[in-house]
Enzyme design. Structure first.
Site, PDB file in Angstrom:
ATOM      1  N   HIS A  75      -5.820  14.342  -3.351  1.00  0.00           N
ATOM      2  CA  HIS A  75      -5.889  12.911  -3.051  1.00  0.00           C
ATOM      3  C   HIS A  75      -6.156  12.111  -4.322  1.00  0.00           C
ATOM      4  CE1 HIS A  75      -6.803  13.014   1.568  1.00  0.00           C
ATOM      5  NE2 HIS A  75      -5.794  13.779   1.230  1.00  0.00           N
ATOM      6  N   TYR A 204     -14.050   5.682   4.274  1.00  0.00           N
ATOM      7  CA  TYR A 204     -15.493   5.471   4.453  1.00  0.00           C
ATOM      8  C   TYR A 204     -15.650   4.081   5.066  1.00  0.00           C
ATOM      9  CZ  TYR A 204     -16.530   9.436   1.380  1.00  0.00           C
ATOM     10  OH  TYR A 204     -16.632  10.687   0.835  1.00  0.00           O
ATOM     11  N   PRO A 296     -25.132  13.551   2.616  1.00  0.00           N
ATOM     12  CA  PRO A 296     -23.739  13.998   2.570  1.00  0.00           C
ATOM     13  C   PRO A 296     -22.713  12.957   2.111  1.00  0.00           C
ATOM     14  CG  PRO A 296     -24.414  13.617   4.844  1.00  0.00           C
ATOM     15  CD  PRO A 296     -25.637  13.465   3.994  1.00  0.00           C
ATOM     16  N   LYS A 300     -21.191  15.708  -2.194  1.00  0.00           N
ATOM     17  CA  LYS A 300     -21.566  16.328  -3.474  1.00  0.00           C
ATOM     18  C   LYS A 300     -22.234  17.700  -3.349  1.00  0.00           C
ATOM     19  CE  LYS A 300     -19.873  13.335  -6.166  1.00  0.00           C
ATOM     20  NZ  LYS A 300     -18.521  13.701  -6.631  1.00  0.00           N
ATOM     21  N   TYR A 387     -17.108   9.897  -8.095  1.00  0.00           N
ATOM     22  CA  TYR A 387     -16.543  10.515  -6.893  1.00  0.00           C
ATOM     23  C   TYR A 387     -15.671  11.711  -7.250  1.00  0.00           C
ATOM     24  CZ  TYR A 387     -14.801  10.793  -2.125  1.00  0.00           C
ATOM     25  OH  TYR A 387     -14.512  11.230  -0.857  1.00  0.00           O
TER      26      TYR A 387
HETATM   27  C1  DHB Z   1     -16.179  15.084   4.068  1.00  0.00           C
HETATM   28  C2  DHB Z   1     -17.554  15.113   4.063  1.00  0.00           C
HETATM   29  C3  DHB Z   1     -18.242  14.182   3.337  1.00  0.00           C
HETATM   30  O1  DHB Z   1     -19.584  14.189   3.315  1.00  0.00           O
HETATM   31  C4  DHB Z   1     -17.595  13.205   2.605  1.00  0.00           C
HETATM   32  O2  DHB Z   1     -18.295  12.299   1.910  1.00  0.00           O
HETATM   33  C5  DHB Z   1     -16.211  13.200   2.600  1.00  0.00           C
HETATM   34  C6  DHB Z   1     -15.509  14.133   3.338  1.00  0.00           C
HETATM   35  C7  DHB Z   1     -15.419  16.095   4.854  1.00  0.00           C
HETATM   36  O3  DHB Z   1     -16.028  16.877   5.566  1.00  0.00           O
HETATM   37  O4  DHB Z   1     -14.189  16.117   4.754  1.00  0.00           O
END
Ligand code: DHB
Length: 393
Positions: A75, A204, A296, A300, A387
């Site tokens: 991506h 997001y 989460p 990371k 990121y």
């Molecule tokens: C996923 C999990 C995350 O915490 C995140 O920020 C982006 C993607 C995932 O499980 O795909």
């Protein structure tokens, strides 16, 4: 009791322990991995699915990236949605052409276990470590109880890769260790659904009703999350309630319904930050969740753990093969600088995207941050670099 001897005893067969084993084996350093759970359990444990650019390269160079390169999805951007509007962050343009790899953590674990087993290297499942000893003496040892009885391993070093609640960090006397933590007033309800993703890039979303995240695993499997109160239980969330809440938060005018399908897996994860320092005590080195937890948002956790073992394998190879103590002596400090960068980024993403139900001052700050993140070139550049590659900057 059966006796074994190795150079590095690794506690835990999650991504960190398994990759450490692989990196050491490739350098000719003998190692044994001991895991409390079954192979089936560790291979099915669903976690995040975003791999940073430098960490994807690390997996390839360790000889374990072949399926990821074939099946993973690269991506180049990510979407941030708030106040009903979508904003694309052009990650690759803003981060020197680098990109993220979308590939589930449990797929990384499966690839690592498969390689380890096919090479015939020592890996004990369903084996509970009951003792870690001799960390400040001439040789360390660990004892475990497995399907074939009790085993003692004498070793030069122990790598604690067994998570926050594992035995490794508890082997450090509390007087030698500083632990700081923070909890957040929400959890994530995550589902894996047999449904084609409706968007090509991750979304997001900050909505008045709460956070939502639209991610994916393949052209036919979506991964979705909802921010929920910490008191939420899975029983409170019927399939209908999950889908209708996801629709309320994520639907746009152009796409009023998100693609639905059977839910294959679901779970609720509490959100917290933990940092344990130092990450070394004598012959014991901590890596991954055994030393730190990040919230989460931003995915990371695994990246941080794999970056730890990239550092740790270097340090152990230098020490064991070239008698150079310096990288091992610097291990904790080197890692912790990066760990705090990841804590900062994960906290920034978390705070900006989870609305408060009580505090409208906080909500105003969140909107201002989001606005800056998507309109200021400088702010979106920092976000993009963190990121896509925080652990290799
Ligand atoms: C996923 C999990 C995350 O915490 C995140 O920020 C982006 C993607 C995932 O499980 O795909």
């Amino acid at each position: 009791m059966k006796e074994l001897r190795t150079q590095v005893a690794i506690v835990g067969a999650g991504p960190a322990g398994l990759l450490l084993g692989q990196l050491l084996t490739r350098e000719g350093v003998d190692n044994v991995i001991v895991e409390q759970r079954s192979r089936d359990y560790v291979e099915k444990r669903v976690r995040a699915g975003v791999i940073e650019d430098g960490i994807a390269k690390l997996l390839v160079s360790a000889g374990v990236g072949e399926r990821m390169m074939r099946e993973g999805l690269v991506h180049h951007g990510v979407e941030i949605r708030f106040d009903g509007a979508s904003h694309r962050i052009a990650l690759s343009e803003l981060a020197d052409g680098r990109s993220i790899m979308v590939y589930g953590q449990q797929e990384v674990v499966k690839d690592l276990v498969h390689l380890r087993v096919s090479e015939g290297s020592a890996l004990f499942f369903e084996s509970e470590v009951t003792l870690i000893n001799g960390l400040t003496s001439d040789a360390a040892n660990i004892e475990f109880k497995g399907p074939d009885g009790r085993v003692r391993i004498t070793c030069d070093f122990v790598a604690g890769c067994d998570g926050t609640f594992g035995v490794a960090n508890r082997a450090i006397p509390s007087s030698e260790l500083c632990r700081v933590e923070r909890t957040y007033p929400f959890s994530w309800l995550g589902i894996l659904a047999q449904a084609p993703p409706a968007t090509e890039e991750l979304v997001y979303c900050r909505h008045e009703r709460g956070f939502a995240l639209y991610s994916l695993r393949s052209p036919t499997v979506s991964r979705l999350y909802l921010g929920v109160p910490p008191s939420s239980r899975l029983e409170d969330w019927s399939d209908d309630r999950i889908w209708s809440e996801l629709n309320l938060r994520l639907a746009t005018r152009e796409k009023p319904e998100i693609n639905q399908g059977p839910i294959l897996e679901r779970g609720i994860t509490a959100m917290r930050s933990i940092v344990i320092a130092p990450m070394r005590f004598g012959r014991l080195f901590l890596a991954g969740d055994a030393a730190h937890i990040v919230p989460p948002t931003g995915a990371k956790g695994m990246n941080l753990a794999l970056a730890d073992v990239r550092e740790l394998s270097r340090a152990l190879v230098e020490k064991l093969k070239r008698n150079d103590d310096r990288p091992a002596d610097a291990y904790s400090e080197t890692c912790l600088e990066r760990v705090w960068r990841a804590e900062e980024f994960s906290t920034y993403m978390t705070q900006m995207l989870h609305p408060s139900y009580e505090d409208d001052f906080e909500n105003g700050i969140q909107r201002a941050r989001l606005h800056q993140a998507v309109t200021s070139h400088e702010a979106s550049t920092v976000l993009s670099r963190n990121y896509v590659d925080l652990n290799s900057l």
